[in-house]
Design an enzyme around this catalytic site. Structure first.
Site, mmCIF file in Angstrom:
data_model
loop_
_atom_site.group_PDB
_atom_site.id
_atom_site.type_symbol
_atom_site.label_atom_id
_atom_site.label_comp_id
_atom_site.label_asym_id
_atom_site.label_seq_id
_atom_site.Cartn_x
_atom_site.Cartn_y
_atom_site.Cartn_z
ATOM 1 N N ARG A 208 1.073 -1.072 0.042
ATOM 2 C CA ARG A 208 0.035 -0.015 0.277
ATOM 3 C C ARG A 208 0.961 1.358 -0.065
ATOM 4 N NH1 ARG A 208 -2.048 -3.521 3.970
ATOM 5 N NH2 ARG A 208 -4.207 -3.972 3.465
ATOM 6 N N HIS A 314 -2.764 3.431 -6.333
ATOM 7 C CA HIS A 314 -3.185 2.246 -5.383
ATOM 8 C C HIS A 314 -3.446 0.979 -6.506
ATOM 9 C CE1 HIS A 314 -4.877 -0.099 -2.206
ATOM 10 N NE2 HIS A 314 -5.956 -0.675 -2.927
ATOM 11 N N ARG A 317 -0.850 -2.035 -6.583
ATOM 12 C CA ARG A 317 -1.017 -3.166 -5.705
ATOM 13 C C ARG A 317 -1.801 -4.289 -6.328
ATOM 14 N NH1 ARG A 317 -1.435 -4.917 -0.198
ATOM 15 N NH2 ARG A 317 -3.514 -5.217 0.486
ATOM 16 N N HIS A 340 -4.109 -8.524 3.563
ATOM 17 C CA HIS A 340 -5.313 -7.894 3.183
ATOM 18 C C HIS A 340 -6.205 -9.030 3.541
ATOM 19 C CE1 HIS A 340 -8.366 -5.933 0.147
ATOM 20 N NE2 HIS A 340 -8.468 -5.769 1.532
ATOM 21 N N TYR A 349 -4.641 -17.225 7.772
ATOM 22 C CA TYR A 349 -3.509 -17.200 6.588
ATOM 23 C C TYR A 349 -2.190 -16.508 6.916
ATOM 24 C CZ TYR A 349 -7.759 -17.619 3.462
ATOM 25 O OH TYR A 349 -8.888 -17.846 2.863
#
Length: 376
Positions: A208, A314, A317, A340, A349
């Site tokens: 980010r 952005h 990403r 994320h 995760y």
């Protein structure tokens, strides 16, 4: 079954929609006396009633003091202010919530008592929101629903009046087309020299912008080919605010593709100050954070040069995530690499890709070399 109180030998017990139990009884003064709070189980409610019955039978019962005003007399304005004050949210999110409350919620609900806000009231409010701002409508509804859910948990309400199906779903504004490798090369070449490594990290490491702009020399381990993400910067009312990454999963170590490491090393040697606290991408003063407006001036020029005027910073990403998927990353590995996920997803995760992240980074470099080999 909620709703109707059940007649017993002494007193009444009612199961609320929240699953808790409410008890009441008729005192010797023939005034109905509700319990001072609701009860977790029916047995707890029965025990409270039994104690009241024993007091009455023994002549020890005393009329309770006049109760304080009901919590349900709270206005939306008062409760929303308390909700904001007690909510553990990031500064940027807090600023967004404050804007939605000020512009879209308080003008309609402000003076209303929470108990008086019904599903039909919410539908009336929803209908008058600007139809040309679907994202604002969805976020405003989500905020209202969250506040009402907390009031339900606080037992101020016994139901949430927000029942409009799909109202909280934010419509997807646009489809993102990832940058191709040639487009990415063109963008990097057109960026100011001091910001080229920034573009590479946003794209190849899927970081980010706020994470990259808060990177410091001490976060980079060139020998290991890794970057440690533990902070992010956001801009509120023109000033930088440094905090933790967007979510719990955002705190992570990301492997840098080997073909990006030389550019990162060059940037550290030529354009980064000394000491572990030196920002990788400082402002023009060399100390403070880089102003987003300064970064975006160079970005707009670079994306035009690459023939991609639609590409947002952005979106790099998204480009990085797409390339990692092409390199063979599993869903769990993508979640870890990007940091994320929801809280539950973070638990699931967070450690999944630690063993394979370096392999993913190496595969990304192999893909970069293969796509640039001459053909024919």
């Amino acid at each position: 079954m909620s709703g109707r109180p059940r007649r017993r030998g002494f007193g009444y017990i009612r199961r609320l929609s929240s699953g808790r139990y409410q008890a009441s009884y008729l005192g010797p003064d023939l005034v109905r006396r509700p319990g001072p709070q609701t009860f977790l189980t029916k047995g707890d409610a029965e025990a409270w009633l039994s104690r009241r019955r024993e007091q009455i039978a023994a002549g020890e019962w005393v009329a309770p003091a006049k109760p304080a005003p009901k919590a349900s007399a709270l206005t939306f304005d008062t409760y929303a202010e308390q909700w904001m004050r007690e909510r553990g949210i990031k500064p940027r999110t807090r600023e967004g919530y404050a804007y939605l409350l000020r512009q879209y919620l308080r003008p309609f609900f402000g003076d209303m008592v929470l108990d008086d806000i019904s599903p039909s009231t919410v539908r009336t409010w929803w209908a008058q929101l600007p139809p040309d701002k679907p994202a604002v409508r969805a976020r405003s509804y989500s905020l209202l629903k969250a506040i009402m859910n907390t009031a339900l948990a606080d037992e101020i309400l016994d139901h949430n009046p927000c029942r409009i199906r799909g109202a909280a779903n934010t419509p997807r504004a646009r489809d993102v087309r990832p940058a191709s490798l040639n487009e990415l090369d063109a963008i990097v070449a057109a960026m100011p020299t001091r910001h080229r490594a920034l573009v590479l990290l946003c794209a190849w490491c899927a970081l980010r912008a706020g994470e990259v702009l808060e990177l410091r020399r001490g976060d980079v381990d060139v020998a290991a080919g890794t970057i440690r993400i533990v902070r992010a910067v956001s801009w509120l009312k023109g000033g930088p605010v440094v905090g933790t990454p967007k979510s719990a999963a955002g705190t992570r170590v990301v492997s840098v593709p080997p073909h990006v490491v030389p550019a990162l090393q060059h940037h550290l040697d030529a354009m980064t100050g000394e000491g572990p606290g030196a920002l990788l991408f400082p402002g023009r003063d060399g100390v403070g954070h880089l102003q987003p407006s300064t970064l975006h001036r160079g970005w707009r020029h670079a994306r035009e040069a690459a023939g991609r005027p639609d590409l947002r910073l952005h979106d790099l990403r998204h480009t990085g995530a797409t390339m990692a998927a092409r390199a063979g990353a599993t869903l769990a590995e993508l979640q870890q690499r990007l940091g994320h996920s929801s809280v539950n997803a973070a638990l699931r995760y967070q450690h999944a890709a630690q063993g394979r992240d370096r392999e993913i980074a190496a595969a990304l470099s192999a893909m970069a070399r293969a796509d640039r080999l001459p053909t024919g």
